[in-house]
Write an enzyme that holds these catalytic residues in place. Structure first.
Site, PDB file in Angstrom:
ATOM      1  N   ASP A   1      41.788 -48.273  -1.300  1.00 48.69           N
ATOM      2  CA  ASP A   1      41.021 -48.784  -0.061  1.00 48.69           C
ATOM      3  C   ASP A   1      41.254 -48.216   1.235  1.00 48.69           C
ATOM      4  OD1 ASP A   1      39.895 -50.884  -1.317  1.00 48.69           O
ATOM      5  OD2 ASP A   1      41.770 -51.953  -1.628  1.00 48.69           O
TER       6      ASP A   1
ATOM      7  N   ASP B   1      33.564 -51.780  -5.204  1.00 53.74           N
ATOM      8  CA  ASP B   1      33.967 -51.763  -3.771  1.00 53.74           C
ATOM      9  C   ASP B   1      34.231 -50.286  -3.524  1.00 53.74           C
ATOM     10  OD1 ASP B   1      34.484 -53.954  -5.536  1.00 53.74           O
ATOM     11  OD2 ASP B   1      35.780 -54.993  -4.138  1.00 53.74           O
TER      12      ASP B   1
END
Ligand code: GLY
Length: 415
Positions: A128, A187
């Site tokens: 991330d 994502d």
């Protein structure tokens, strides 16, 4: 009943009806329908509210070392640290609002909260880093040109690349576990922007080549025939092929989890913007068509948390998915030379009108300083259900600013 009485009653009813119709017609003429707020006014109202709320949130957390906003739940402001995937969004909110308003208070807080994310640059346990560092340090570097911010991104990108596997052609999202050997989630498309950025800054093609390969492997393995996406695809490093296709945050393995679809739309639009490779434009269009043509997309265009939630129309909405979609669709409308561009923009405008309504937009002083209500983090995980989410705020503000820029450009064009 005698005939006279009956006729008199009928006449009275007829008279009443004509009177009501005449009154209604008169009111229509005398009281003009309430005009719809202009897009410019809506944008400025949203940005003003965002600045008020961001300052409140910053003041609430200023004295708590290392704290970054998480959510507001049961009357409490919850915080997180640099380790969370959401850590960069609040600094990004502050940077965007500082750039828009020139308010030095927002700029000061943008610096303070960006610094709180810096230790993330050394993390190798998460994919991330693109979310965390581009929304904070990336915005800071874009706006200030401060070389220190760039150094953090360069270091963080090398940390991220420890998760890249050139033989599989994808970056690992989560670490191996009992269920998944090499899990990649949709994502992850959002982390590719940082790789493209670093190639543009350094000239080193290694990063963008990896981003392109990840995006193409994902087109091959993550999407169903209808252009909806699985959330998780896990690869078997021994064969190089997917061994599992599942969900983690959606309703079921076969469902279309709304935020995942929104990440895909945003990710491929961004990849087209960065590389000009038309396969990404085509993928973004396919995803947009799936979303906009879906019978379960509500009239106000804010999706339910999952397109296949079993309790639709009673299911919860996910405002964060609506905000991500709106920002992506505005961008797509500017990049797509085809006839659907107008539709992308109209839908985004409608989404922003809905998110700017009292149903979604927090009142001044409400919710500890969060902005957009009704987000769903993970319904199966019973985490962050029907609450404000810092990334919902971030993408709502980004979308308002994209639309503001667009309207401004249109006005400056010669007639
Ligand atoms: N992992 C990012 C999200 O929940 O959308």
């Amino acid at each position: 009943m005698n005939i006279f009485v009956k006729n008199t009653e009928t006449m009275t009813r007829k008279l009443k009806r004509s009177f009501s119709a005449a009154l209604a017609a008169l009111l229509l003429v005398v009281i003009p329908a309430r005009a719809q707020e202009s897009l410019q006014d809506m944008i400025e109202r949203g940005l003003d509210r965002a600045a008020d709320q961001a300052l409140l949130l910053a003041r609430n957390l200023e004295g708590t070392p290392d704290a970054l906003p998480h959510t507001y739940q049961d009357g409490k402001l919850l915080t997180t640290t640099y380790r969370s995937w959401i850590s960069g969004f609040f600094p990004g909110v502050l940077w965007m609002l500082y750039e828009d308003s020139g308010d030095g208070q927002l700029g000061k807080y943008a610096e303070i909260f960006t610094d709180r994310v810096e230790p993330a640059k050394k993390l190798t346990s998460t994919h991330d880093l693109g979310f965390m560092l581009m929304s904070s340090f990336g915005q800071g570097y874009r706006i200030t040109g401060d070389r220190r911010y760039l150094e953090v991104i360069l270091e963080g990108t090398d940390s991220l690349m420890t998760r890249w596997n050139p033989s599989l052609g994808v970056m690992k999202s989560w670490n191996e576990n009992k269920r998944w050997k090499y899990p990649v989630i949709i994502d992850n498309m959002m982390n590719l922007e940082m790789l493209c950025f670093v190639t543009h800054v350094t000239g080193n093609r290694f990063y963008e080549n990896a981003a392109e390969k990840h995006a193409q492997t994902t087109i091959k393995n993550h999407f169903r025939a209808d252009a909806s996406t699985w959330h998780v695809v896990s690869y078997d490093p021994a064969t190089g092929q997917p061994h599992a296709k599942n969900t983690a945050q959606g309703y079921s393995d076969d469902s279309a989890w709304s935020r995942g679809q929104a990440w895909g739309l945003y990710g491929y639009t961004m990849m087209f913007q960065e590389t000009n490779n038309p396969i990404y434009l085509e993928q973004a269009r396919k995803i947009a068509r799936f979303l906009l043509d879906h019978p379960n997309l509500p009239e106000d265009k804010i999706p339910y948390w999952d397109f296949n939630a079993p309790d639709i129309p009673g299911a919860l909405r996910d405002a964060s998915a609506g905000a991500i979609m709106a920002s992506a669709l505005i961008q797509l409308s500017q990049l797509d030379p085809g006839p659907e561009a107008a539709r992308w923009l109209e839908t985004a405008e409608q989404q922003l009108r809905t998110l700017s309504s009292p149903e979604y937009l927090a009142r001044k002083g409400e919710m500890g300083g969060f902005l957009i209500k009704h987000g769903v983090g993970s319904l199966p995980g019973k985490a962050e259900v029907d609450v404000p989410l810092t990334y919902g705020d971030y993408y709502y503000i980004e979308a308002l600013l994209r639309l503001k820029k667009l309207l401004h450009q249109r006005k400056s064009l010669p007639l």
